[in-house]
Design a protein around this motif. Sequence first.
Motif, mmCIF file in Angstrom:
data_model
loop_
_atom_site.group_PDB
_atom_site.id
_atom_site.type_symbol
_atom_site.label_atom_id
_atom_site.label_comp_id
_atom_site.label_asym_id
_atom_site.label_seq_id
_atom_site.Cartn_x
_atom_site.Cartn_y
_atom_site.Cartn_z
ATOM 1 N N MET A 1 -20.110 -13.948 56.467
ATOM 2 C CA MET A 1 -21.177 -13.465 57.335
ATOM 3 C C MET A 1 -21.091 -13.537 58.832
ATOM 4 O O MET A 1 -20.561 -14.420 59.242
ATOM 5 C CB MET A 1 -22.605 -14.011 57.057
ATOM 6 N N ILE A 2 -21.119 -12.424 59.708
ATOM 7 C CA ILE A 2 -20.903 -12.366 61.168
ATOM 8 C C ILE A 2 -22.100 -12.923 61.858
ATOM 9 O O ILE A 2 -23.077 -12.195 61.697
ATOM 10 C CB ILE A 2 -20.429 -11.225 61.670
ATOM 11 N N PRO A 3 -21.688 -13.906 62.756
ATOM 12 C CA PRO A 3 -22.915 -14.441 63.235
ATOM 13 C C PRO A 3 -23.340 -13.642 64.313
ATOM 14 O O PRO A 3 -22.738 -12.791 64.957
ATOM 15 C CB PRO A 3 -22.592 -15.631 63.882
ATOM 16 N N ARG A 4 -24.960 -13.631 64.627
ATOM 17 C CA ARG A 4 -25.574 -12.706 65.588
ATOM 18 C C ARG A 4 -24.897 -13.008 67.092
ATOM 19 O O ARG A 4 -24.521 -14.189 67.309
ATOM 20 C CB ARG A 4 -27.118 -12.944 65.737
ATOM 21 N N MET A 213 -8.660 -9.521 55.659
ATOM 22 C CA MET A 213 -8.539 -8.089 56.312
ATOM 23 C C MET A 213 -8.038 -7.239 55.175
ATOM 24 O O MET A 213 -7.108 -7.759 54.388
ATOM 25 C CB MET A 213 -7.495 -8.269 57.193
ATOM 26 N N ASP A 214 -8.934 -6.136 54.822
ATOM 27 C CA ASP A 214 -8.383 -5.305 53.637
ATOM 28 C C ASP A 214 -7.342 -4.131 54.053
ATOM 29 O O ASP A 214 -7.778 -3.051 54.264
ATOM 30 C CB ASP A 214 -9.719 -4.556 53.284
ATOM 31 N N LEU A 215 -6.336 -4.975 54.248
ATOM 32 C CA LEU A 215 -4.884 -4.152 54.428
ATOM 33 C C LEU A 215 -4.697 -3.046 53.556
ATOM 34 O O LEU A 215 -4.202 -1.978 53.978
ATOM 35 C CB LEU A 215 -3.739 -4.958 54.733
ATOM 36 N N ALA A 254 -11.582 4.341 46.771
ATOM 37 C CA ALA A 254 -12.950 4.018 46.249
ATOM 38 C C ALA A 254 -13.156 2.974 45.208
ATOM 39 O O ALA A 254 -13.950 2.126 45.384
ATOM 40 C CB ALA A 254 -13.689 5.447 45.733
ATOM 41 N N ALA A 255 -12.157 3.010 44.231
ATOM 42 C CA ALA A 255 -11.957 2.060 43.198
ATOM 43 C C ALA A 255 -11.846 0.567 43.811
ATOM 44 O O ALA A 255 -12.680 -0.347 43.287
ATOM 45 C CB ALA A 255 -11.237 2.471 42.160
ATOM 46 N N ARG A 256 -10.783 0.694 44.746
ATOM 47 C CA ARG A 256 -10.858 -0.605 45.377
ATOM 48 C C ARG A 256 -11.769 -1.041 46.037
ATOM 49 O O ARG A 256 -12.247 -2.380 45.986
ATOM 50 C CB ARG A 256 -9.187 -0.456 46.329
ATOM 51 N N GLU A 257 -12.461 -0.112 47.139
ATOM 52 C CA GLU A 257 -13.595 -0.693 48.040
ATOM 53 C C GLU A 257 -14.872 -1.216 47.265
ATOM 54 O O GLU A 257 -15.432 -1.952 47.702
ATOM 55 C CB GLU A 257 -13.843 0.466 49.065
ATOM 56 N N LEU A 258 -14.784 -0.705 46.187
ATOM 57 C CA LEU A 258 -16.137 -0.885 45.345
ATOM 58 C C LEU A 258 -15.617 -2.353 44.561
ATOM 59 O O LEU A 258 -16.802 -2.921 44.156
ATOM 60 C CB LEU A 258 -16.362 0.200 44.288
ATOM 61 N N PRO A 261 -14.413 -7.939 47.651
ATOM 62 C CA PRO A 261 -15.723 -8.625 48.319
ATOM 63 C C PRO A 261 -15.774 -8.359 49.678
ATOM 64 O O PRO A 261 -16.893 -8.140 50.387
ATOM 65 C CB PRO A 261 -15.522 -10.311 48.210
ATOM 66 N N ASP A 262 -14.547 -8.088 50.433
ATOM 67 C CA ASP A 262 -14.757 -7.785 51.962
ATOM 68 C C ASP A 262 -13.866 -6.387 52.132
ATOM 69 O O ASP A 262 -12.754 -6.454 52.662
ATOM 70 C CB ASP A 262 -14.114 -8.937 52.693
ATOM 71 N N PRO A 263 -14.538 -5.414 51.775
ATOM 72 C CA PRO A 263 -13.695 -4.101 51.963
ATOM 73 C C PRO A 263 -13.662 -3.565 53.392
ATOM 74 O O PRO A 263 -14.531 -4.029 54.163
ATOM 75 C CB PRO A 263 -14.732 -3.108 50.957
ATOM 76 N N PHE A 264 -12.983 -2.594 53.619
ATOM 77 C CA PHE A 264 -12.795 -2.019 55.078
ATOM 78 C C PHE A 264 -13.919 -1.033 55.031
ATOM 79 O O PHE A 264 -14.418 -1.115 56.102
ATOM 80 C CB PHE A 264 -11.244 -1.315 54.804
ATOM 81 N N VAL A 265 -14.184 -0.163 53.941
ATOM 82 C CA VAL A 265 -15.559 0.608 54.152
ATOM 83 C C VAL A 265 -16.206 -0.021 52.977
ATOM 84 O O VAL A 265 -15.975 0.143 51.937
ATOM 85 C CB VAL A 265 -15.065 2.060 53.958
ATOM 86 N N ASP A 266 -17.323 -0.518 53.297
ATOM 87 C CA ASP A 266 -18.467 -0.948 52.153
ATOM 88 C C ASP A 266 -18.960 0.314 51.603
ATOM 89 O O ASP A 266 -20.101 0.813 52.191
ATOM 90 C CB ASP A 266 -19.299 -1.926 52.972
#
Length: 472
Positions: A1-4, A213-215, A254-258, A261-266
């Motif tokens: 989670m990215i902090p504020r 990083m979702d290379l 799409a199959a990979r990003e779904l 856990p940390d996708p490039f495009v959620d």
Amino acid sequence: MIPRLTAGTRKDTRPAPAGFDRRLIAPMVLGSVLNPINSSMIAVALVPIGIAFGAPPAETAWLVTALYLATAVGQPVIGRLVDMYGPRRLYLVGTGLVGVAGLMGALAPTLGVLIAARVLLGFGTSAAYPAAMRLTRSEAERTGQDSPAGVLTALAVSAQTVAVIGPTLGGILIGAGGWHLVFTVNVPLSAACLVLGVKWLPRTPAAGQRQRMDLPGMALFAVLLVSLMLFLMSPGPGRWYLPALTVAAAAVFAARELRVPDPFVDLRVLGGNVPLIVTYVRQLLAYTTSYAFLYGYTQWLEQGRGLSASAAGLALLPLSAAALVTATVTGRREAVRAKLVIGSVLQIAGCAALLLVGAGSPVWLLLAVGALLGVPQGLLGLAAQTALYRQADPERIGSAAGLLRTFMYLGALGASAATAAFYPHRADTGGLHGLALFMLAGSALLLVITLPDRSLARLTPEPRTPSSPRKA
């Protein structure tokens, strides 16, 4: 989670002002105009570059295409890195690459090296806009004063202004020292960005170190986007493998990003954010019409109406002036829905007016059509940028802003393909009217998907204090 990114997490020693830190505006704006200025200056350099390297127009056109491809892929990829590692790091790396690319282009011994320099320019200029959007969001979080209309207007107006003066500046540079200066000018611009960035951009936590990083996802996204753009640049039955590759890459992506856990495009979050998806579609439709007019009308003025290149350029000044004045005057009021509706209606009116234009049309009519279509340019681009700022997941504002620019470039390539289809041999009046009907259909669709969208009425700033929790 990215902090504020609140006042307590800013890792710098300078005192933070109570309101938006206006010292950020100079590096944000200067960095964001690097892309439009390099996109527009090259237009007047293609002929002298072709002469210098003995290259035909089909080869020098890759100087334009290379930047489009690199930027369309680079904006969302680098935008994601901005979200993970903070805007300062990516801004400095990106603007530094611009200077390297400028030197590389100025010293290029072959056209191939020059094209490689344009690719590097594309990636380098992809960092500043997502970084600026992230900084705007961070300042709202820090101050609790969520009122970014003036900053967003500055970004939009500066980009439009530079795009207008780019060809003129390119012509002056070429006259002063040859086409090499079109690349060399990036060196002082890069240096100015680096100085301003080091001095004013805040140091923020490297939250991305906690994420993978979702290379593979980035690579699949690049494959699907590049294959799609290559097909749009020159569609035809003989290039059937490009859309096939696009569909295959999209399915695997799409199959990979779904699954990861940390996708490039959620896609799970994006799929649940229908208003943001519709904003991307509006961006595509608006800029397809905008670029179709810019490409198609300019060619027709020269071939169909018989104007010289310089006279055609002057005939487009009302278009640019109307867009700039509209964005400047309306920028401080968000009014997203009103801008979209009025912009769509005026775009429909402008496309309909094109059907009245012919080879014998008076000059005043040619100027009036340009001015009419300039107003929606000023409204629609600003509305899309503001809508994205309100609709995107705050933790992914950088990648979301990059995707917005990607849809703009897809619109540009779609417009280029449409122009080629309606002008198979030359830009005659019949082809212009066919192109106008194409633009009219896209503008009508833009209005149709805007009118029933009730979510636009809720795009208003939410009062917040620096210590209040951020919505995901």
